[in-house]
Scaffold this motif. Structure first.
Motif, PDB file in Angstrom:
ATOM      1  N   ILE A  24      -6.011  -1.284  12.975  1.00 44.84           N
ATOM      2  CA  ILE A  24      -5.629  -1.043  11.582  1.00 44.84           C
ATOM      3  C   ILE A  24      -4.594  -2.051  11.133  1.00 44.84           C
ATOM      4  CG2 ILE A  24      -4.429   0.596  10.076  1.00 44.84           C
ATOM      5  CD1 ILE A  24      -5.947   2.800  11.468  1.00 44.84           C
ATOM      6  N   LEU A  27      -6.443  -5.185  10.545  1.00 47.76           N
ATOM      7  CA  LEU A  27      -7.518  -5.182   9.549  1.00 47.76           C
ATOM      8  C   LEU A  27      -7.290  -6.072   8.329  1.00 47.76           C
ATOM      9  CD1 LEU A  27      -9.287  -1.747   9.214  1.00 47.76           C
ATOM     10  CD2 LEU A  27     -10.305  -4.009   9.225  1.00 47.76           C
ATOM     11  N   VAL A  31      -9.876  -8.853   7.410  1.00 50.42           N
ATOM     12  CA  VAL A  31     -10.653  -8.857   6.161  1.00 50.42           C
ATOM     13  C   VAL A  31     -10.422 -10.152   5.414  1.00 50.42           C
ATOM     14  CG1 VAL A  31     -10.887  -7.776   3.913  1.00 50.42           C
ATOM     15  CG2 VAL A  31     -10.726  -6.371   5.957  1.00 50.42           C
ATOM     16  N   LEU A  32      -9.148 -10.540   5.308  1.00 55.93           N
ATOM     17  CA  LEU A  32      -8.844 -11.764   4.567  1.00 55.93           C
ATOM     18  C   LEU A  32      -9.480 -12.977   5.236  1.00 55.93           C
ATOM     19  CD1 LEU A  32      -5.142 -11.174   3.562  1.00 55.93           C
ATOM     20  CD2 LEU A  32      -7.126 -11.308   2.070  1.00 55.93           C
TER      21      LEU A  32
ATOM     22  N   LEU B   6       0.558   3.455   8.482  1.00 60.06           N
ATOM     23  CA  LEU B   6      -0.893   3.460   8.647  1.00 60.06           C
ATOM     24  C   LEU B   6      -1.573   3.857   7.342  1.00 60.06           C
ATOM     25  CD1 LEU B   6      -1.530   5.000  12.142  1.00 60.06           C
ATOM     26  CD2 LEU B   6      -1.747   2.642  11.375  1.00 60.06           C
ATOM     27  N   ALA B   9      -1.500   1.090   4.972  1.00 60.50           N
ATOM     28  CA  ALA B   9      -2.438   0.018   5.317  1.00 60.50           C
ATOM     29  C   ALA B   9      -3.848   0.398   4.903  1.00 60.50           C
ATOM     30  CB  ALA B   9      -2.384  -0.249   6.819  1.00 60.50           C
ATOM     31  N   VAL B  10      -4.218   1.650   5.222  1.00 65.84           N
ATOM     32  CA  VAL B  10      -5.563   2.112   4.871  1.00 65.84           C
ATOM     33  C   VAL B  10      -5.751   2.094   3.358  1.00 65.84           C
ATOM     34  CG1 VAL B  10      -7.110   4.093   4.930  1.00 65.84           C
ATOM     35  CG2 VAL B  10      -5.808   3.457   6.961  1.00 65.84           C
ATOM     36  N   LEU B  13      -6.252  -1.348   2.133  1.00 62.91           N
ATOM     37  CA  LEU B  13      -7.581  -1.814   2.498  1.00 62.91           C
ATOM     38  C   LEU B  13      -8.615  -1.279   1.517  1.00 62.91           C
ATOM     39  CD1 LEU B  13      -8.794  -3.373   4.861  1.00 62.91           C
ATOM     40  CD2 LEU B  13      -9.583  -1.170   5.685  1.00 62.91           C
ATOM     41  N   PHE B  16      -8.472  -2.842  -1.749  1.00 68.13           N
ATOM     42  CA  PHE B  16      -9.045  -4.186  -1.652  1.00 68.13           C
ATOM     43  C   PHE B  16     -10.566  -4.129  -1.748  1.00 68.13           C
ATOM     44  CE2 PHE B  16     -10.416  -7.909   0.753  1.00 68.13           C
ATOM     45  CZ  PHE B  16      -9.661  -8.870   0.132  1.00 68.13           C
TER      46      PHE B  16
END
Lengths: 301, 471
Positions: A24, A27, A31-32, B6, B9-10, B13, B16
């Motif tokens: 995580i 990630l 992704v980038l 966390l 971050a999720v 993501l 994004f």
């Protein structure tokens, strides 16, 4: 056996838990990276097998694009020139930073001044540097270099317009701009050498050359090796210097493979063939790196 | 604490990924929007002048207001786009191209082949303009009988003179016109006189990019060259004919026998040639009437120091290379948007229609030229509607700011039968590229073997023809 399994299970379980957290955390950059680097890279390879309008895939043609680029009247010239750039850059450019770093390391006064001075050309935008050198190398008696040489009674030279000199001169300008950064890397390497080694050598009666040969060189050998391969990779992709200074001329004397990519992509809007040339370039570089690693490993064994 | 990170971050993501999805969905919605006809037509004008040209922007602002008053369902959006090779494809692929934009005369066939531009045949037919377009220019903008563009104006190459240098070299007639060269041999002589008396280059030869090959075809035609020949439906390269060799030897002589070229022809391109004329670096240069603002407005040559004369004659003729600067249209533009764009051209006087507005538009343009020190001289008829041509003529006479004697020979010449000649038809840019390499070789190497170089160029070009055209 049982207990072994237990241990394994336990460890995998623990690892998975940690893995998830690690993944995580990774990630966003994964992704980038895939978005900006890996996907475009693979797409480019993919595109090289197609006919396209702009970036829209039209038809799969297999290796036809590759066949076409190999037959391009400029391809052979570009390939040979690219090797020529790389070779000249090793002849002219490879030792300059090492020598500069050694000299710089010996200097006692104004060290900071020289360090900044050596790095300054790196700060100037590359295009500006290329344009400036084109100005300096201008042929006939209005060129800057020719004006300077005139004072010493030397006839005006044509510089870049001489097909034999074009590539070496472009490499000189690349070295002028790029050597500073590499010098700093070597300098850092040199300063990591234990001064006691030099002292001991001096006491044993080694002169300066012997000290350089037996202490300095072995100590920066690994660094130099890495920088060598990096330099080859960088110079193999030379683009804007010939583009700006000579536009690949005279008569293809300085066209590079990357410039061929540029021509396909931006002059003809033929992206698949541009991708095909890029793939060829990267294949060459992969091959070199492989070969280099093999040679080095054999040598070390 | 750890969980919080966390979660963050999720969340990041997801946002994004979501934003990525959004982007993907966007284009269908705009497409469905276009289908609803009631919606306002948005005309994105890529021909809007750039911000720094304040006079021009004011002129366009005025036109925008007039236009929106006349067509209330159209919204004019300034969207200045300077065509360039590195921005075009990304913009076109992202659907960001303005409705109408100006491009270069080299580009139409390439853009048509790539599917970047819209077929506007039916819109032109509705307007009746398809029959009024100069036929050779129409060919440049068409493929398979479909028309993809409208000419802004045409161009025909002539010889630009810097009169300042001609005066200094004592090459003026009592009536203020220049004793310009009538043949290519004379050009070499005149250039030599100028070089000897002023120290400046007599002639600016291009050798940097494909424009070099482009100018060279003009020179070589006068020597009788024909670069591409069609035989039994196949195209045959003819780059090593005796005529081309003669022309190439002439270019070589300009450098090695007469030494009348600029210091570094390898760095001269289309724009630097006009800069050479504008700043007095060279006395003569091949250029067309549509670039008349280049030496003057852009490079500061006083408006009365410029003259355009016919291209010198060669042993086998005296031609003028002609073409057109096109307006083209985004492939995504709807028919309504195309019509709006054509109506806008009509209003600014760039269409073969004479109305009060279009006359006002032409006047405005001429006035703007006078204010900026650009010679107001006739354009090259891209349209053949007599009524339109007469109006154009009247406006130019009204605003004339130069001694037309300096231009008349050129205009009378290009009106003659058989003088104008369109560019070589197939793989034109590749032809220029091959010729450019030979030019670079002969002006950098005194001992260059012209025959051998041209043989090689011919083989290369034949190969390209066989692979791309003669399939």
């Amino acid at each position: 056996m049982n207990s072994f399994n237990k241990v394994l299970n336990k460890s995998t379980k623990m690892l998975t838990k940690r893995d998830i957290a690690g993944l995580i955390i990774m990630l966003p950059s994964l992704v980038l990276f895939s978005f900006f680097v890996w996907v475009p890279l693979l797409e480019s390879v993919h595109l090289s097998f197609y006919i396209a309008h702009g970036m829209r895939f039209i038809k799969f043609v297999g290796l036809e694009n590759y066949a076409t680029i190999f037959k391009d009247p400029d391809f052979m010239a570009a390939l040979l020139n690219t090797f020529s750039y790389t070779l000249w850059s090793l002849v002219i450019g490879f030792f300059v930073p090492i020598i500069m770093a050694i000299i710089l390391n010996e200097i006692i006064h104004f060290k900071g001044f020289f360090r900044v001075g050596i790095y300054l050309p790196n700060v100037i935008p590359g295009l500006a540097v290329a344009m400036m050198w084109r100005f300096i190398f201008k042929p006939s008696d209005t060129g800057m270099l020719n004006i300077i040489l005139k004072n010493f009674g030397i006839q005006p030279q044509v510089w870049l317009a001489d097909p034999k000199l074009t590539i070496p001169l472009i490499v000189v300008t690349m070295t002028w701009r790029g050597a500073g950064a590499t010098t700093l890397l070597y300098l850092a390497g040199l300063q990591g050498i234990d001064p006691e080694l030099y002292e001991a050598a001096a006491i044993d009666g080694a002169n300066i050359w012997k000290r350089i040969w037996h202490i300095t060189v072995p100590n920066i050998y690994n660094l130099a090796r890495t920088l060598l391969i990096l330099q080859i990779i960088a110079v193999f992709q030379v683009l804007y210097e010939p583009l700006v200074m000579t536009n690949g001329g005279p008569n293809n004397a300085s066209i590079s493979l990357m410039q061929l990519v540029y021509k396909y992509a931006f002059e003809k809007f033929d992206y698949p063939k541009a991708s095909a040339v890029s793939v060829v370039i990267s294949l060459f570089l992969i091959f070199f790196t492989f070969l280099y690693n093999k040679i080095i490993r054999e040598k070390e064994m | 604490m750890k969980k919080g990170y966390l979660f963050l971050a999720v969340l990041l993501l997801f946002s994004f990924l979501m934003s990525g999805c959004n982007k993907g969905n966007k284009s269908p919605t705009t497409n469905s929007g276009e289908i609803q006809k009631e919606q306002k037509v948005v005309l994105k004008l890529g021909i809007w002048p750039e911000d720094t040209l304040t006079n021009d922007v004011q002129m366009f602002e005025k036109w925008k207001q007039q236009f929106e008053a006349k067509y209330p369902n159209v919204e004019v959006v300034p969207d200045h786009y300077q065509y360039s090779l590195d921005t075009f494809v990304p913009m076109a692929e992202a659907g960001k191209l303005p409705t109408i934009f100006e491009t270069w005369f080299t580009e139409p066939q390439k853009l048509i082949a790539g599917g970047f531009v819209k077929d506007i045949t039916s819109e032109l037919q509705q307007k009746g303009w398809d029959k009024l377009m100069n036929p050779s220019i129409k060919d440049l903008l068409s493929k398979d009988g479909k028309i993809y563009g409208v000419p802004r104006d045409g161009y025909a190459l002539g010889l630009y003179l810097n009169l300042d240098l001609f005066e200094k070299a004592g090459l003026m007639n009592p009536d203020g016109t220049a004793k310009y060269p009538k043949t290519w041999d004379e050009l070499a002589q005149v250039a030599k006189i100028i070089k000897d008396k002023t120290g400046r280059a007599g002639f600016c030869l291009l050798a940097k990019d494909n424009a070099a090959g482009w100018h060279f075809t003009q020179i070589a035609w006068d020597f009788g060259a024909k670069f591409e020949i069609q035989q039994d439906g196949k195209w045959v390269a003819n780059l090593n004919s005796p005529e081309v060799i003669a022309a190439m030897n002439f270019v070589k002589d300009l450098k090695w026998k007469y030494n009348v070229l600029t210091d570094d022809p390898l760095s001269e391109d289309w724009a630097s040639g006009f800069q050479a004329i504008g700043t007095g670096r060279a006395a003569m240069y091949l250029g067309a009437q549509d670039a008349v603002n280049q030496p003057t407005q852009v490079n500061g040559l006083p408006v009365d120091k410029l003259s355009i004369v016919p291209v010198p004659a060669g042993p086998k003729g005296q031609y003028s290379l002609m073409g057109g600067t096109p307006y083209m249209f985004s492939a995504n533009a709807s028919s309504e948007e195309i019509m709006a764009a054509l109506n806008f051209l009509e209003m600014i006087g760039k269409a073969p229609v004479v109305t009060d507005e279009s006359i006002a538009g032409l006047r405005e343009d001429a006035k703007n030229r006078v204010e900026n020190g650009v010679p107001v001289i006739p354009g090259f008829p891209a349209w053949i509607d007599p009524n339109y041509l007469k109006t154009l003529d009247d406006v130019i006479k009204e605003y004339s700011n130069v001694n037309m004697a300096l231009y008349n020979d050129y205009y009378n010449w290009i009106k003659k039968e058989g003088v104008l000649r369109p560019e070589e038809p197939v793989l034109t840019q590749d032809l220029y590229a091959e010729l450019t390499k030979v030019i670079q070789a002969v002006i950098t190497d005194k001992n260059a073997d012209v025959n051998k170089l041209l043989d090689n160029a011919n083989n290369n070009f034949q190969d390209l023809l066989d692979r791309n055209v003669n399939k």
